[in-house]
Write an enzyme that holds these catalytic residues in place. Structure first.
Site, mmCIF file in Angstrom:
data_model
loop_
_atom_site.group_PDB
_atom_site.id
_atom_site.type_symbol
_atom_site.label_atom_id
_atom_site.label_comp_id
_atom_site.label_asym_id
_atom_site.label_seq_id
_atom_site.Cartn_x
_atom_site.Cartn_y
_atom_site.Cartn_z
ATOM 1 N N LYS A 10 0.824 -1.221 0.000
ATOM 2 C CA LYS A 10 0.000 0.000 0.000
ATOM 3 C C LYS A 10 0.857 1.271 0.000
ATOM 4 O O LYS A 10 0.413 2.326 -0.453
ATOM 5 C CB LYS A 10 -0.972 -0.025 1.195
ATOM 6 N N TYR B 200 -5.967 -5.168 -6.545
ATOM 7 C CA TYR B 200 -5.698 -5.159 -5.106
ATOM 8 C C TYR B 200 -5.100 -6.504 -4.635
ATOM 9 O O TYR B 200 -4.093 -6.535 -3.924
ATOM 10 C CB TYR B 200 -6.987 -4.834 -4.329
HETATM 11 N N1 GLU Z 1 -4.542 -8.929 1.313
HETATM 12 C C1 GLU Z 1 -4.813 -8.694 2.689
HETATM 13 C C2 GLU Z 1 -6.270 -8.421 2.904
HETATM 14 O O1 GLU Z 1 -6.834 -7.628 2.201
HETATM 15 C C3 GLU Z 1 -3.941 -7.575 3.186
HETATM 16 C C4 GLU Z 1 -3.832 -7.686 4.630
HETATM 17 C C5 GLU Z 1 -2.718 -6.895 5.243
HETATM 18 O O2 GLU Z 1 -1.545 -7.184 5.052
HETATM 19 O O3 GLU Z 1 -3.076 -5.960 5.974
HETATM 20 O O4 GLU Z 1 -6.885 -8.986 3.742
#
Ligand code: GLU
Length: 304
Positions: free
Chosen positions: A66, A188
């Site tokens: 992110k 995503y």
């Molecule tokens: N792909 C994960 C989700 O959306 C990311 C979680 C994370 O690392 O905060 O649940």
């Protein structure tokens, strides 16, 4: 500062934490990662990287991605981003639906899932080939030219990502998603599946420790103002619901992921990446957080 010596001391220091956290299991492909991995790399802005343990092994960077999607969105989409995403800590779970409901589809910040999904939507609208553009951005930043998505992890996330589907549909219902829900979530899930090692991640973060200039590339990738903002967001929103505790113990802007990685920067001095898959109850790497606390405590240097 003898970073070499400090890093070499860490595996022994961290051993007693082994077995005290829990590897994330809600994404089945992550549950298979051995719990006892530990790696760390620190890259100084004026040259020299120091590594220890499993620092060359790639792992699923998950929410650490992110930081990179936000960087891309800030440089490509400008201020328009902030009409659709806030800049405050959420004080709620990273995938909370309740908060999104009472705030009418405007996510609190770009590091909770809803915010990151809106960032993906903006990248889809602004980039010609967003998945490849993102992967190439990471390749250039890190110097890891074969860095790639882990398709198994991406598939595993899509198969179990019911809450992320709910968030995306909710955003769409509020007019805060302009592209197709499945396309946005595909980006995503892929960004979360990117696999990098600590040494690649530390390299990829150095520009956030040096006012936007990549040491490896010798060029400015972000403006100093953009770097200030990204680091402020990491400090206030980067480590789930434990941002206060993390700032208190570690004192660095940081971003963690459920794969057990944490990246952090000490502006003007270094970027660091640590990986240990067992998580604490707030979802941050248990040994990773402890290692960063040890680093800033023994060096007596933090942003405070
Ligand atoms: N792909 C994960 C989700 O959306 C990311 C979680 C994370 O690392 O905060 O649940």
């Amino acid at each position: 500062m003898d970073f070499e010596k400090i890093l070499q001391e860490l595996p022994a220091q961290m051993r007693e934490l082994c077995g005290k956290g829990r590897v994330a299991t809600y994404i089945p492909a992550l549950a298979r990662v051995p719990a006892n991995k530990f790696g760390m790399t620190l890259c100084r802005v004026d040259g020299g990287c120091y590594s220890v343990g499993d620092s060359e092994e790639r792992f699923s960077i998950q929410s650490i991605s992110k930081v990179f999607t936000l960087s891309l969105a800030m440089s490509r989409c400008g201020e328009a981003l902030w009409r659709r995403v806030g800049r405050e800590p959420s004080g709620n779970r990273f995938n909370s639906l309740v908060q999104l409901e009472y705030e009418k589809g405007i996510p609190r910040n770009p590091f909770i899932n809803a915010g990151a999904i809106v960032v993906c939507d903006m990248l889809l609208s602004h980039l010609s080939n967003p998945k490849q553009n993102l992967r190439d951005y990471l390749r250039v930043l890190s110097g890891g030219f074969d860095i790639d998505f882990d398709e198994e992890v991406a598939r595993s996330e899509a198969e179990t990502g019911f809450i992320n589907y709910a968030l995306a549909n909710f955003l769409k219902g509020h007019g805060n998603l302009h592209n197709d829900v499945d396309e946005v979530l595909d980006l995503y899930f892929h960004q979360c599946s990117l696999a990098l090692s600590c040494s690649e991640l530390a390299q990829a973060m150095t520009h956030l420790a040096s006012a936007g200039v990549s040491k490896r590339l010798g060029e400015a990738l972000l403006t100093p103002a953009e770097v200030k903002r990204i680091n402020a967001l990491m400090l206030t929103c980067g480590t789930y619901d434990a941002v206060g505790e993390f700032a208190y113990r570690v004192g660095l802007p940081a971003k963690s992921g459920v794969g057990g990685g944490i990246v952090a920067v000490l502006p003007g001095e270094y970027a660091v990446a640590v990986w240990s898959p067992e998580l604490d109850p707030s979802g941050n790497s248990l040994a990773g957080g402890a290692a960063l606390e040890y680093l800033t405590t023994v060096t007596q240097r933090s942003i405070f």
